[in-house]
Design a protein around this motif. Structure first.
Motif, short mmCIF file in Angstrom:
data_model
loop_
_atom_site.label_atom_id
_atom_site.label_comp_id
_atom_site.label_asym_id
_atom_site.label_seq_id
_atom_site.Cartn_x
_atom_site.Cartn_y
_atom_site.Cartn_z
N LEU A 136 0.94 -1.47 0.04
CA LEU A 136 -0.02 -0.13 0.08
C LEU A 136 0.88 1.27 0.11
O LEU A 136 0.50 2.25 -0.75
CB LEU A 136 -1.02 -0.08 1.12
N PHE A 137 1.87 1.28 0.96
CA PHE A 137 2.74 2.24 0.88
C PHE A 137 3.21 2.57 -0.37
O PHE A 137 3.65 3.71 -1.00
CB PHE A 137 3.95 2.15 1.92
N ALA A 138 3.71 1.60 -1.07
CA ALA A 138 4.63 1.58 -2.26
C ALA A 138 3.56 2.20 -3.42
O ALA A 138 4.09 2.92 -4.23
CB ALA A 138 5.04 0.26 -2.82
N ILE A 139 2.30 1.91 -3.39
CA ILE A 139 1.24 2.75 -4.14
C ILE A 139 1.39 4.27 -4.04
O ILE A 139 1.40 4.84 -5.13
CB ILE A 139 -0.13 1.96 -4.10
N GLY A 140 1.47 4.55 -2.79
CA GLY A 140 1.39 5.89 -2.71
C GLY A 140 2.75 6.65 -2.88
O GLY A 140 2.81 7.71 -3.32
N TYR A 141 3.84 5.89 -2.95
CA TYR A 141 5.07 6.48 -2.87
C TYR A 141 5.53 6.51 -4.57
O TYR A 141 6.33 7.38 -4.56
CB TYR A 141 6.10 5.67 -2.10
N ALA A 142 4.97 5.91 -5.11
CA ALA A 142 5.29 5.89 -6.58
C ALA A 142 4.95 6.95 -7.28
O ALA A 142 5.44 7.30 -8.43
CB ALA A 142 4.66 4.63 -7.23
#
Length: 425
Positions: free
Chosen positions: A198-204
């Motif tokens: 989930l964090f990676a979705i936002g960080y991308a």
């Protein structure tokens, strides 16, 4: 309690959702034993608070008020079910009156109920594409329309995904509980993977507001996981590592993107634009976790090693002072824990940064088949080829990377890098 305006009541309800939704949902699910019914009951209680609090005032324990009202609403909805007797028995010792300030202790008797809620939402029997969404909805109370935007699907599609996930919990008899000692390591790792995904979705997408919200919410869930994980255990060390990793990456968010949307490599980032408070918190967490692991004989896992790598990049005041040799050592440790081709790719780049570009190129040969269709492999290979003076091959690799790049900004940056290699600049 004094009367207040509807806006004040709405602000108080929003605060409960933001700060205590996990505790409220966990307590109500624990009482009713039905995930969907609990969500409906909590929503009904929130609506009742909006209607009642302008006249009655906000209770000094608003989350306890919401919880008690939701539990009783759930019992009303369960009257025709066999489970009603079991749920009613759980409430037998609670006062029948409206909840008051003394209700808080009975409303949240077991703090680890929130951990049970999170582990249930992330159960491996639930479809992978629904776990993070269910955690956001149930644990943080994020509206369905916003979750749909975060995952790039329509609201109806997301609603159906959540319905299927709740039905899976009910029909498969997935227990609402913290996994036992034998299950906890594997299950907790699954939760950590969901949260980091989930964090990676936002960080991308650094400049996107919804993406930032997704990263922030992943951090909130990671804080919750850490808070309710037993101290001085491997699981706590890994929970510390996960949260530290997120904080150290989120600290660099605003410096990661140019005005045209292209990504700024870490060595070129303006460190004055980093969020120093997040960076300090992340560094303190990873340092404490590493020290605890060393002193207690607790094996650190891949999240802690990832966090330690991030710390090596964030800690120095200047990019030129990064200890790239230490980074390579940490990547070698990580490879023993996680044989992902992306770990090898990053280790190859670290080797080049440490002065061994030839060794980095050799490492990339081992992941060429696995990452043949990924632009990052060809971008890294082009960069390393340039470092050893093989400009023609570098340009070819960078053009290949540009053809595979997922965004126009990245594609343009890679084309420009390829042109620079062709001209020898």
């Amino acid at each position: 309690m004094a009367a207040l305006t509807e806006r004040d009541a709405a602000t108080a309800v929003a605060a409960v959702v933001a700060d205590d939704h996990a505790r409220v949902m966990a307590a109500v699910v624990g009482t009713l034993g039905d995930w969907t019914l609990a969500e409906d009951a909590v929503q009904d209680a929130l609506e009742r608070a909006l209607a009642r609090w302008p006249d009655d005032g906000v209770p000094s324990s608003p989350a306890a008020w919401i919880t008690t009202v939701a539990r009783r609403r759930g019992i009303d909805l369960l009257r025709s079910r066999a489970a009603a007797d079991r749920a009613a028995e759980r409430l037998a010792h609670e006062p029948a009156d409206e909840p008051d300030d003394a209700a808080e202790a009975s409303a949240f008797p077991h703090d680890d109920e929130r951990l049970a809620l999170l582990h249930t939402a992330c159960h491996p029997a639930i479809a992978a594409d629904a776990r993070a969404a269910l955690a956001l909805r149930a644990v943080l109370g994020v509206p369905v329309d916003r979750i749909a935007r975060l995952f790039g699907v329509g609201e109806d599609a997301m609603q159906k995904r959540l319905v299927r996930a709740r039905a899976k919990i009910r029909n498969a008899g997935i227990p609402y509980r913290v996994p036992g000692p034998g299950e906890l390591p594997a299950r907790s790792e699954g939760v950590r993977q969901v949260l980091y995904g989930l964090f990676a979705i936002g960080y991308a997408a650094p400049a996107d507001a919804d993406a930032r919200a997704a990263a922030d919410e992943a951090i909130r869930l990671a804080r919750l996981l850490r808070e309710v994980t037993p101290e001085r255990t491997h699981e706590r060390v890994e929970a510390d590592g996960l949260l530290a990793l997120m904080l150290l990456q989120q600290a660099r968010r605003d410096a990661r993107v140019r005005a045209d949307g292209s990504t700024v490599p870490l060595p070129e980032q303006d460190r004055d634009r980093w969020d120093r408070a997040l960076a300090r918190e992340g560094l303190a967490l990873v340092d404490a976790a590493v020290a605890l692991a060393a002193s207690s004989g607790l094996a650190g896992g891949r999240h802690l090693v990832h966090a330690a790598i991030a710390a090596e990049h964030v800690r120095p005041e200047l990019a030129a002072r990064i200890d790239h040799g230490r980074v390579v050592e940490l990547y070698r440790v990580l490879e023993r824990l996680d044989g992902s081709p992306f770990v090898v790719l990053n280790r190859a780049i670290a080797q080049a940064n440490a002065g061994d570009a030839e060794g980095g190129l050799e490492a990339l040969e081992g992941v060429e088949d696995a990452l043949a269709r990924h632009h990052l492999l060809h971008a890294a290979r082009g960069d390393l080829l340039r470092r050893v003076g093989r400009d023609a091959e570098a340009a070819e690799a960078l053009h290949r990377a540009a053809a595979l790049a997922p965004t126009d900004a990245e594609r343009l940056a890679l084309v420009e890098a390829a042109a620079a290699a062709e001209s020898g600049r």
